[in-house]
Design a protein around this motif. Sequence first.
Motif, PDB file in Angstrom:
ATOM      1  N   ALA A   1       0.854  -1.192   0.000  1.00 39.21           N
ATOM      2  CA  ALA A   1       0.000   0.000   0.000  1.00 39.21           C
ATOM      3  C   ALA A   1       0.888   1.241   0.000  1.00 39.21           C
ATOM      4  N   THR A   2       0.366   2.309  -0.569  1.00 43.58           N
ATOM      5  CA  THR A   2       1.111   3.574  -0.516  1.00 43.58           C
ATOM      6  C   THR A   2       0.196   4.661   0.048  1.00 43.58           C
ATOM      7  N   GLY A   3       0.782   5.556   0.762  1.00 40.42           N
ATOM      8  CA  GLY A   3      -0.013   6.637   1.347  1.00 40.42           C
ATOM      9  C   GLY A   3       0.882   7.774   1.792  1.00 40.42           C
ATOM     10  N   ARG A   4       0.301   8.942   1.959  1.00 39.97           N
ATOM     11  CA  ARG A   4       1.095  10.115   2.322  1.00 39.97           C
ATOM     12  C   ARG A   4       0.836  10.473   3.773  1.00 39.97           C
ATOM     13  N   TYR A   5       1.901  10.673   4.528  1.00 45.39           N
ATOM     14  CA  TYR A   5       1.760  11.030   5.930  1.00 45.39           C
ATOM     15  C   TYR A   5       2.807  12.087   6.276  1.00 45.39           C
ATOM     16  N   ARG A   6       2.314  13.221   6.695  1.00 49.56           N
ATOM     17  CA  ARG A   6       3.132  14.337   7.169  1.00 49.56           C
ATOM     18  C   ARG A   6       4.368  14.585   6.296  1.00 49.56           C
ATOM     19  N   GLY A   7       4.075  14.926   5.064  1.00 51.28           N
ATOM     20  CA  GLY A   7       5.128  15.414   4.182  1.00 51.28           C
ATOM     21  C   GLY A   7       5.880  14.362   3.392  1.00 51.28           C
ATOM     22  N   ARG A   8       5.601  13.064   3.658  1.00 48.47           N
ATOM     23  CA  ARG A   8       6.317  12.036   2.902  1.00 48.47           C
ATOM     24  C   ARG A   8       5.335  10.971   2.430  1.00 48.47           C
ATOM     25  N   THR A   9       5.658  10.402   1.280  1.00 49.35           N
ATOM     26  CA  THR A   9       4.865   9.290   0.767  1.00 49.35           C
ATOM     27  C   THR A   9       5.545   7.997   1.184  1.00 49.35           C
ATOM     28  N   TYR A  10       4.760   7.104   1.766  1.00 49.79           N
ATOM     29  CA  TYR A  10       5.306   5.834   2.271  1.00 49.79           C
ATOM     30  C   TYR A  10       4.822   4.667   1.424  1.00 49.79           C
ATOM     31  N   ASP A  11       5.724   3.746   1.256  1.00 50.49           N
ATOM     32  CA  ASP A  11       5.444   2.511   0.544  1.00 50.49           C
ATOM     33  C   ASP A  11       5.533   1.413   1.601  1.00 50.49           C
ATOM     34  N   VAL A  12       4.418   0.696   1.850  1.00 44.35           N
ATOM     35  CA  VAL A  12       4.425  -0.234   2.991  1.00 44.35           C
ATOM     36  C   VAL A  12       3.937  -1.618   2.571  1.00 44.35           C
ATOM     37  N   TRP A  13       4.292  -2.599   3.378  1.00 46.50           N
ATOM     38  CA  TRP A  13       3.780  -3.965   3.233  1.00 46.50           C
ATOM     39  C   TRP A  13       3.061  -4.307   4.534  1.00 46.50           C
ATOM     40  N   TYR A  14       1.794  -4.738   4.424  1.00 45.04           N
ATOM     41  CA  TYR A  14       1.047  -5.055   5.639  1.00 45.04           C
ATOM     42  C   TYR A  14       0.450  -6.453   5.529  1.00 45.04           C
ATOM     43  N   ALA A  15       0.218  -7.076   6.681  1.00 40.38           N
ATOM     44  CA  ALA A  15      -0.281  -8.457   6.734  1.00 40.38           C
ATOM     45  C   ALA A  15      -1.720  -8.453   7.240  1.00 40.38           C
ATOM     46  N   GLU A  16      -2.648  -8.882   6.389  1.00 40.74           N
ATOM     47  CA  GLU A  16      -4.062  -8.912   6.812  1.00 40.74           C
ATOM     48  C   GLU A  16      -4.292  -9.940   7.906  1.00 40.74           C
ATOM     49  N   ASP A  17      -3.445 -10.976   7.933  1.00 43.86           N
ATOM     50  CA  ASP A  17      -3.621 -12.007   8.961  1.00 43.86           C
ATOM     51  C   ASP A  17      -3.108 -11.573  10.326  1.00 43.86           C
ATOM     52  N   LEU A  18      -2.600 -10.371  10.409  1.00 43.13           N
ATOM     53  CA  LEU A  18      -2.244  -9.777  11.707  1.00 43.13           C
ATOM     54  C   LEU A  18      -3.169  -8.569  11.868  1.00 43.13           C
ATOM     55  N   PRO A  19      -4.397  -8.787  12.390  1.00 41.18           N
ATOM     56  CA  PRO A  19      -5.441  -7.758  12.334  1.00 41.18           C
ATOM     57  C   PRO A  19      -5.234  -6.618  13.336  1.00 41.18           C
ATOM     58  N   VAL A  20      -4.204  -5.830  13.113  1.00 35.74           N
ATOM     59  CA  VAL A  20      -3.915  -4.670  13.973  1.00 35.74           C
ATOM     60  C   VAL A  20      -3.662  -3.473  13.061  1.00 35.74           C
ATOM     61  N   PRO A  21      -4.405  -2.393  13.190  1.00 38.50           N
ATOM     62  CA  PRO A  21      -4.221  -1.260  12.274  1.00 38.50           C
ATOM     63  C   PRO A  21      -3.064  -0.362  12.695  1.00 38.50           C
ATOM     64  N   SER A  22      -1.919  -0.958  12.861  1.00 39.12           N
ATOM     65  CA  SER A  22      -0.771  -0.176  13.345  1.00 39.12           C
ATOM     66  C   SER A  22       0.465  -0.510  12.514  1.00 39.12           C
ATOM     67  N   GLY A  23       1.573   0.096  12.911  1.00 41.90           N
ATOM     68  CA  GLY A  23       2.821  -0.122  12.189  1.00 41.90           C
ATOM     69  C   GLY A  23       3.929   0.659  12.839  1.00 41.90           C
ATOM     70  N   PRO A  24       5.085   0.715  12.187  1.00 44.51           N
ATOM     71  CA  PRO A  24       6.209   1.429  12.786  1.00 44.51           C
ATOM     72  C   PRO A  24       5.939   2.927  12.849  1.00 44.51           C
ATOM     73  N   PHE A  25       6.615   3.562  13.792  1.00 42.44           N
ATOM     74  CA  PHE A  25       6.493   5.006  13.980  1.00 42.44           C
ATOM     75  C   PHE A  25       5.016   5.363  14.168  1.00 42.44           C
ATOM     76  N   LYS A  26       4.515   6.322  13.405  1.00 44.15           N
ATOM     77  CA  LYS A  26       3.119   6.729  13.586  1.00 44.15           C
ATOM     78  C   LYS A  26       2.242   6.207  12.466  1.00 44.15           C
ATOM     79  N   LEU A  27       2.793   5.273  11.695  1.00 42.02           N
ATOM     80  CA  LEU A  27       2.027   4.753  10.566  1.00 42.02           C
ATOM     81  C   LEU A  27       0.984   3.760  11.057  1.00 42.02           C
ATOM     82  N   GLY A  28      -0.090   3.645  10.333  1.00 43.83           N
ATOM     83  CA  GLY A  28      -1.159   2.718  10.691  1.00 43.83           C
ATOM     84  C   GLY A  28      -2.394   3.014   9.875  1.00 43.83           C
TER      85      GLY A  28
END
Lengths: 897, 258
Positions: free
Chosen positions: B147-174
């Motif tokens: 997934a890609t998304g923009r957060y506070r001035g930067r565009t992030y490219d991320v990989w997330y696991a649906e089988d880990l049902p937590v809407p979070s991630g490193p730093f303030k991403l989620g």
Amino acid sequence: MVWFFLAMLPVSTAWSQEISGFVRDSVGQPIAFASVVANSCPDDRVIGFGQSDALGKYRILLKSPCDSVTITARFFGYRPGRFSALSTSLPLSHDFALASEALQTVVIKGKSPPVVVRGDTTEYNVSSFADSTERSVEDLIRKLPGFSVNENGVIQYNGKMVERVLIEGDDVFGENYTMGTRNIRADMFSKVQVVDRFQDNPLMQGIRESDRMVLNLKINPDRKRALSGNVELGSGAGDEWKALARTNVFSISRKDKMYLIGNANNSGGDPLGWTEYQAEGGAMAVVRQQSLQSNPLPRQSLLRPNSLEDAELPWVHTQNNRSGLLYLGVVLPAKNGTKTTLSGWAGQTKLDQSAGNAQQYLLGADAFELLENKNALNSKTGYAVQAESSLFPKDSKQALRSFLKLSRKTTLAQTDLLRSQPNADPFRIGESAHETTDDGFLSFEYTYKNKSNQVLQLVSKTAFQQNKNNLNSAYAWYASYFQVDTSYRFLQQPTDQLRAQQLLMGSWLGSRKALKWSVDAGSSWYQASIRHKAALLTEQGENLPLGPQYANDFRLSTLRFFVLPALSWSHKAASFKTSAGLSWRPARLTVGTAVGNRVDVLAIEPRVEYRQSIGPNGTLVAHAELKQQMPDVLALAPAYAFTGYQTISSGLPIWVGQPSYFAVVSYQYLNRVQQSSWQIIVNHTNNPKRFGTRTQIDPFLTVNETIWPLQYQSYSVNSHAEHYFSPLRTRLKAGLGWTRTAQASAVNNDEPVRLLQNTTTAQIEGGTAFDGWINFLLTNQLMLNVGRFGNEKQAPQALMLFSQLQCNIKPAKTLDLKIFVYRLSNPNGGEQYKASYASDAAAYWRWPKQRATLFLSAVNLLNADRYARVFADALSEQTTFVRAVRPFFLIGLDKSF
Amino acid sequence: MARFQTYPFHLLFLLVLASTVQLNAQQDTTAIGKVLYFQTTSAGGDAHKNGVTALYFNAGRSLYVHLGAPKSDTSFSTPEFISATVHGDVEGFPILKLHAAQKMYCKGWCPPPSKELCVVTDTMDPIDWLIVPNEHKRFGQYNCRRATGRYRGRTYDVWYAEDLPVPSGPFKLGGLPGLILEAQSTDGVVKFEFMELTLSPSIAQAINIRSGVIPDLSLQEVNQTRQAFLKRQIEFAKSKGVEMTLTIQETIEVFSEN
């Protein structure tokens, strides 16, 4: 029609449908924070997602049209619930009832980044560069980009010398860190950290600039146990029975740590390295002044015994050995910020080899060739105990540290030499130099830091050194040189050296705005004496003393009062530093029982440095310095002393500072994240180097009869570049250097002439990161020496090419093969020495469950006979050769615990 | 009244004491999972936090901790003799996310006179993620989506696991329907590399921030206060005849005010 499509367009792009419901468990209890995701079929796109609230209610908006939809609800400890429907019949609401299941323990490990940079620390993740064929830490460090390790085990990182090797932040080895890097198994560690600008006193951080660099080894977490380590036993055959026994026993689970290292072998491993030569002054001495463990008395000896040849190869190829080491280190942390580190070791290395030398002197009509064959034995035995204690009370601005070291080192160097030279029959020469040095060193350091970031430091250092040596030699030319009966061909020279120093110093450091200052002031007391006498002997033991001009009973006693103010000013990316050392040294020189002469010397030693940062990774440094080098007791002793079987030196009994200056301009680009660096250094040195006279007893060629001080100059330009290509996991390194030295010398008692020597070196190295199934590292090095004697047109020259290939193959998960091939080529070194190859190989077969490894190693696989290298100076072209160690193999078992 | 004016520090102390609390907005603080990342940034303002980081999580909350950050304040000088102080924190500058409440608490710099670090509130600005179809990457047994998304001035490219049902991630991403296991900014300045995932009912880490002062300020207000404070310092220095310049180092978050 157009209106119809236009009307349809927003409908199709804005398609959306909301679906809501509850996520509950099998007994109807709501599940909060469950994840609900809608996927389109059959392309599995995510078209909507949401999360249930505290009551288990969810609501998601499906944003994209599709044929059918699958909605999945997930929560930890429950099986996912799924619901599929065609888009046309998708209900507005759906509830999930999730069946519980036990939460399984899952551990997934990814790869750690190979290199991490944090502040002044560069951290290497060992698994990214190691392929498990590395036996020792030194083997591992040789594979890390940016590092180089010399034949004595001294480590450099991007051209800068590593001063200490710590384990988990503890300095347990001191200056002789080779004991650790050569004997501890590489698999004990998971990370290697390079710490630049290391400051071992936390209160001085940010106050006293440090130029020290240390390595910190981080222990693998799964080896941090009450007892871990390994035992390794091996046996094999060659020209004699070969064996090895090595062990590491570590206890590091508790706060106190214990390290035990044992090594005994005759199969080509020097467990010690004997790296104390780092104490021999120069730039390192300046650096060492910042350390509690810096001994103000570097080791010195009258004797200069012949060193063994290595032909640029690992010495397993050129020297037979019998070595042993037992080391114990303990770290005892106590309460209230105290820590004590105790360590002690005993070790011995015995090396022997057959070697030779063909030296062709090119002095116009005097050109002739001298041939030598020799058997050499070098034995060193050492014992040392040391203790370092520190008291850093928590939140206190004071610190107290102390260090004590007692050591003894005994060396024996024996050479049996057969020499052939023009106008003489071949004759034998024997030399035996035996030496025992006892050292004692005690230092204290008190530091106080006030609220306004100013520091007061008091340092006391007391050092004592006794050196007793004895030179025994047999040489046929003594009789004609001393004009005595020819039966007097044996020499005996016992020597007793004593040195002691007491240093008391106070330092005040502080800063204000962009200005920083420091003032070091204090005094030192130094007393040294040398006493020796030389005598010739016959085979029957008749003794003929060589007279007072060959006997020294000389003492030097001096005080030194010094003050060293230093100032630095910085503006943006530029800084300027200056210091001026001022010292007054009243000294007394005493010969025998006579009343000594008093001499006073006032010396000023200025130093300036300009530093400019260029971009985030570039640094330009220009530095110039004037020094007043004072002669030590060995350089002052007025009578002649034999430093070897045919070399006699005498001092210059003048207590006078010898000015020397040097200037350096360098530029360094260093990007540690990308492991990319290049550097260029331009250096100029001018100094008189030494004092006194030196005579070589040789009736056919008195190569040097030199009266110093004479002018000595050197210029050098060195550059190197290194880059690690992370995506390809390969490295490339290239270097180029040129050095020119010019020295005035008197040869054959003629007038002094200029002796010039130009040395050009080029190096290129490429290789992989050692984490795949096949890896290699190829190094090629070229060295060209060209000498010139005065205005003679004939220029002695020597070209040497050296290549090294290391290839590691991993045909199976539990099997590793390692092959080394070295090629030495000397195109102008004479027909018989044109090229020679050295090779060795090892195979490791691992049993992971038993934590055991069976290994087989073979040395000199290609059955080489000898290795040679060439060298040239202003007077001669030389080819030195060394007989290859006979092929041998070794089979052994390594068991970790 | 006069008494408070006479002893303003006592009042301040009580206020500080009262606001040093445990954050227990949601009761379930037991971690059931931990992800280790390797955080790398070339942004100078956050480079001292480079190193191993950990995300402790359960379904309702998560705690991101910089394990490699300094534990205490350290001062250093560069070869150019430029002195600097890097703040440290024994807790590793934690970021606490309350998923349902869409709230975050971050520990960081505190306006004077406090000498402790502050725990400030921050909003979980919803990221407009674009989930890239048909792109998958495996992390162990977990199949991740990109997934890609923009957060506070930067565009992030991320990989997330649906089988880990937590809407979070490193730093303030989620904000994705699964845990983010790897992320990096497309400008190459910030990178969170996956190192290790542990799911276990016995992870000994409470998802909470244990210490710090809670001022009545949001992150943006603290940033504004900090800049105002530094400007005051510069003006004070100027009044004493010292020329100083303020250079704000780049950070992972790029606020438009900067």
